[in-house]
Design a protein around this motif. Structure first.
Motif, short mmCIF file in Angstrom:
data_model
loop_
_atom_site.label_atom_id
_atom_site.label_comp_id
_atom_site.label_asym_id
_atom_site.label_seq_id
_atom_site.Cartn_x
_atom_site.Cartn_y
_atom_site.Cartn_z
N PRO A 1 -8.36 0.75 -26.99
CA PRO A 1 -9.06 0.99 -28.18
C PRO A 1 -8.17 1.44 -28.94
CG PRO A 1 -8.96 2.78 -26.33
CD PRO A 1 -8.39 1.45 -25.95
N GLN A 2 -8.15 1.58 -30.42
CA GLN A 2 -7.62 2.21 -31.66
C GLN A 2 -7.65 3.13 -31.78
OE1 GLN A 2 -5.50 -0.18 -33.60
NE2 GLN A 2 -5.90 -1.45 -32.14
N VAL A 3 -6.35 3.80 -32.38
CA VAL A 3 -6.48 5.22 -32.49
C VAL A 3 -7.81 6.24 -33.94
CG1 VAL A 3 -5.59 7.74 -32.62
CG2 VAL A 3 -5.07 5.96 -30.70
N PRO A 4 -8.47 6.46 -34.00
CA PRO A 4 -8.79 6.60 -35.65
C PRO A 4 -7.79 7.90 -35.97
CG PRO A 4 -10.39 7.65 -33.49
CD PRO A 4 -8.79 7.93 -32.88
N VAL A 5 -7.63 7.23 -37.10
CA VAL A 5 -7.11 7.13 -38.36
C VAL A 5 -7.77 8.37 -39.39
CG1 VAL A 5 -5.51 5.61 -38.24
CG2 VAL A 5 -7.07 5.65 -40.30
N ALA A 6 -7.27 8.90 -40.44
CA ALA A 6 -7.69 9.65 -41.11
C ALA A 6 -9.18 8.94 -42.30
CB ALA A 6 -7.03 10.65 -42.45
#
Length: 124
Positions: A14-19
């Motif tokens: 899963p992609q790590v959330p970014v701002a």
């Protein structure tokens, strides 16, 4: 040869959330005068975290519209919020008036519009 399986495995992570994933994208406001002082606001946005984000957007639109019309106050009548395919929509109705209306859900348009600007929520 070992690199290819690792790349496939990384693609499944899963992609790590970014701002940017949490910065609302405001899609616009449509206003419709229903009757005299009764106004409907239809707003749309993506990346809302809750119904409150969309309701706040509608309230900000109502505050600015109230000022544009030369009035100082608005009273919230109702807001319906829906979300479909990542697009959040609110259909909100407010009455606008030159003096503080009766009711519990009133807003001072000038104060509210200022707070919206401080929070980065666009208005009409």
């Amino acid at each position: 040869m070992m690199l290819a399986p690792l790349m496939l495995l990384a693609a499944c992570e899963p992609q790590v959330p970014v701002a940017e994933d949490f910065i609302p994208d405001y899609k616009g406001v449509e206003t419709q005068l229903l009757d005299g002082d009764l106004v409907q606001f239809n707003v749309a946005m993506t990346k809302a975290l809750s119904n409150q984000d969309v309701s706040d957007y509608a309230e900000c639109a109502a505050a600015q519209y109230t000022l544009i019309r030369g009035y100082g106050f608005a009273r919230h009548v109702r807001t319906n919020v829906t979300e479909e395919g990542g697009i959040w929509r609110a259909d909100a109705v407010y009455t606008i008036s030159p003096s503080l209306p009766k009711g519990l859900k009133t807003i001072d348009a000038e104060v509210t519009a200022f707070q919206c600007a401080e929070r980065g929520i666009p208005t009409v």
